[in-house]
Design an enzyme around this catalytic site. Structure first.
Site, PDB file in Angstrom:
ATOM      1  NE  ARG A   1      36.572  30.211  40.687  1.00  0.00           N
ATOM      2  CZ  ARG A   1      35.602  30.023  41.575  1.00  0.00           C
ATOM      3  NH1 ARG A   1      34.383  30.438  41.314  1.00  0.00           N
ATOM      4  NH2 ARG A   1      35.861  29.408  42.710  1.00  0.00           N
TER       5      ARG A   1
ATOM      6  NE  ARG B   1      29.610  28.418  41.172  1.00  0.00           N
ATOM      7  CZ  ARG B   1      29.281  29.649  41.527  1.00  0.00           C
ATOM      8  NH1 ARG B   1      30.223  30.467  41.938  1.00  0.00           N
ATOM      9  NH2 ARG B   1      28.032  30.063  41.479  1.00  0.00           N
TER      10      ARG B   1
ATOM     11  CD  GLU C   1      27.260  38.955  41.484  1.00  0.00           C
ATOM     12  OE1 GLU C   1      28.018  38.428  42.312  1.00  0.00           O
ATOM     13  OE2 GLU C   1      27.110  40.163  41.389  1.00  0.00           O
ATOM     14  CG  ASP C   2      29.509  33.785  40.700  1.00  0.00           C
ATOM     15  OD1 ASP C   2      29.924  34.948  40.560  1.00  0.00           O
ATOM     16  OD2 ASP C   2      29.587  33.156  41.772  1.00  0.00           O
TER      17      ASP C   2
ATOM     18  CB  CYS D   1      27.431  36.050  44.962  1.00  0.00           C
ATOM     19  SG  CYS D   1      28.091  36.173  46.564  1.00  0.00           S
TER      20      CYS D   1
ATOM     21  CG  HIS E   1      34.041  36.484  41.918  1.00  0.00           C
ATOM     22  ND1 HIS E   1      33.127  35.755  42.650  1.00  0.00           N
ATOM     23  CD2 HIS E   1      34.361  35.714  40.849  1.00  0.00           C
ATOM     24  CE1 HIS E   1      32.910  34.605  42.050  1.00  0.00           C
ATOM     25  NE2 HIS E   1      33.648  34.547  40.960  1.00  0.00           N
TER      26      HIS E   1
ATOM     27  CG  ASP F   1      30.135  26.924  45.229  1.00  0.00           C
ATOM     28  OD1 ASP F   1      29.995  27.437  46.360  1.00  0.00           O
ATOM     29  OD2 ASP F   1      31.170  26.349  44.857  1.00  0.00           O
TER      30      ASP F   1
ATOM     31  CG  LEU G   1      34.253  25.278  43.982  1.00  0.00           C
ATOM     32  CD1 LEU G   1      34.350  25.969  42.620  1.00  0.00           C
ATOM     33  CD2 LEU G   1      35.141  24.043  44.020  1.00  0.00           C
TER      34      LEU G   1
HETATM   35  C1  CIR Z   1      32.847  29.863  44.571  1.00  0.00           C
HETATM   36  O1  CIR Z   1      34.007  29.675  44.901  1.00  0.00           O
HETATM   37  O2  CIR Z   1      32.537  29.924  43.391  1.00  0.00           O
HETATM   38  C2  CIR Z   1      31.795  30.007  45.653  1.00  0.00           C
HETATM   39  N1  CIR Z   1      32.180  29.268  46.807  1.00  0.00           N
HETATM   40  C3  CIR Z   1      31.571  31.445  46.014  1.00  0.00           C
HETATM   41  C4  CIR Z   1      31.012  32.281  44.890  1.00  0.00           C
HETATM   42  C5  CIR Z   1      30.699  33.665  45.316  1.00  0.00           C
HETATM   43  N2  CIR Z   1      30.191  34.415  44.228  1.00  0.00           N
HETATM   44  C6  CIR Z   1      30.302  35.740  44.122  1.00  0.00           C
HETATM   45  O3  CIR Z   1      30.917  36.392  44.934  1.00  0.00           O
HETATM   46  N3  CIR Z   1      29.773  36.302  43.048  1.00  0.00           N
END
Ligand code: CIR
Length: 250
Positions: A131, A85, A65-66, A243, A158, A60, A17
């Site tokens: 998010r 996600r 981390e997310d 991340c 983020h 992704d 994404l």
């Molecule tokens: C996203 O848009 O979710 C991924 N392309 C990037 C996520 C990066 N995550 C983070 O900085 N914790």
């Protein structure tokens, strides 16, 4: 030995994404090598990598981390703000449950990406407006007992795309991308966007991206030992050093 969760990249990484950046071609083979280098740097610094099984169907998923916020022996499973996600949490929850952590979860109507949570001492700063939302702040406070401070985020994906903290708690960020620097004390403006992103390896050692060499030298001048890794392919997807792992301190 402290442990760190990591998750191998998906072969579909290039479909990840994008919110703020324009799409650029991704060299997936290079991305795999860069991920190996990132994991090797964690290992060399004394962190035992614990692998969440790869999720090839989720582009992704490398951004592990997310999917979770760790708080002592409690794992708060996130509820990703991007529907694409959402299913990534399953693999992370399975590994942490097997390791014996107390399992909690963010639930509807809250959405939370771990990348929005900056922990400093007993406090969590939580980026809202992208998010993650206010309901997630309430749930995080109730589930962990932490002091939770909501920080509006608009300029970047983020909160931790904008700011992270040095080992002594100093918050660092690239000022043009930090919406609310006044929230953080002390706040130190760094000269490069990716200079905002540090992973604390120990009390005087940090991991950061090779794309911020001027900031790295400033950190060295401050007495920190800096380990730099090239993560260019992840930066094209709005990812950063933070991340790609979740540190498990207990
Ligand atoms: C996203 O848009 O979710 C991924 N392309 C990037 C996520 C990066 N995550 C983070 O900085 N914790």
């Amino acid at each position: 030995m402290p442990r760190a969760l990591i998750r191998p990249p998906s072969p579909r990484l290039a479909e990840g994404l994008l919110t703020h950046l324009d799409r650029e071609p991704i060299d997936v083979d290079l991305a795999y090598r860069q991920w190996d280098g990132y994991v090797a740097a964690l290992t060399a610094a004394g962190w035992e990598p614990v692998e969440v099984p790869a999720a090839p169907e989720h582009p992704d998923s490398v951004f592990v981390e997310d999917t979770v916020v760790m708080w002592g022996d409690t794992a708060v499973i996130a509820r990703p703000g991007a529907p694409e996600r959402a299913a990534e949490i399953v693999g992370t929850a399975g590994v942490l449950d097997d390791l014996g952590y107390a399992m909690r979860a963010i639930t509807e109507p809250a959405t939370l990406d771990g990348g929005d949570v900056l922990k400093i001492g007993d406090r969590m700063y939580v980026g809202v407006g992208g998010r993650s939302n206010e309901a997630a702040c309430e749930q995080l406070a109730a589930l962990t007992g932490a002091e939770v401070i909501a920080v509006p985020v608009a300029s970047v994906l983020h909160l931790k795309s904008a700011v992270t903290a040095l080992p002594d708690g100093t918050v660092v960020g690239y000022a043009p991308l930090v919406d609310h620097p006044e929230v953080f004390d002390p706040f130190w403006a760094v000269p490069e966007p990716s200079g905002s992103h540090v992973v604390v390896l120990d009390e005087d050692r940090i991991l950061m991206a090779a794309s911020a060499p001027v900031t790295a030298d400033l950190f060295r001048a401050r007495g920190l030992d800096v380990v730099a890794v090239d993560i260019s392919e992840y930066e094209k997807l709005e990812g950063c050093v933070t991340c790609l792992s979740v540190r498990l301190r207990v």
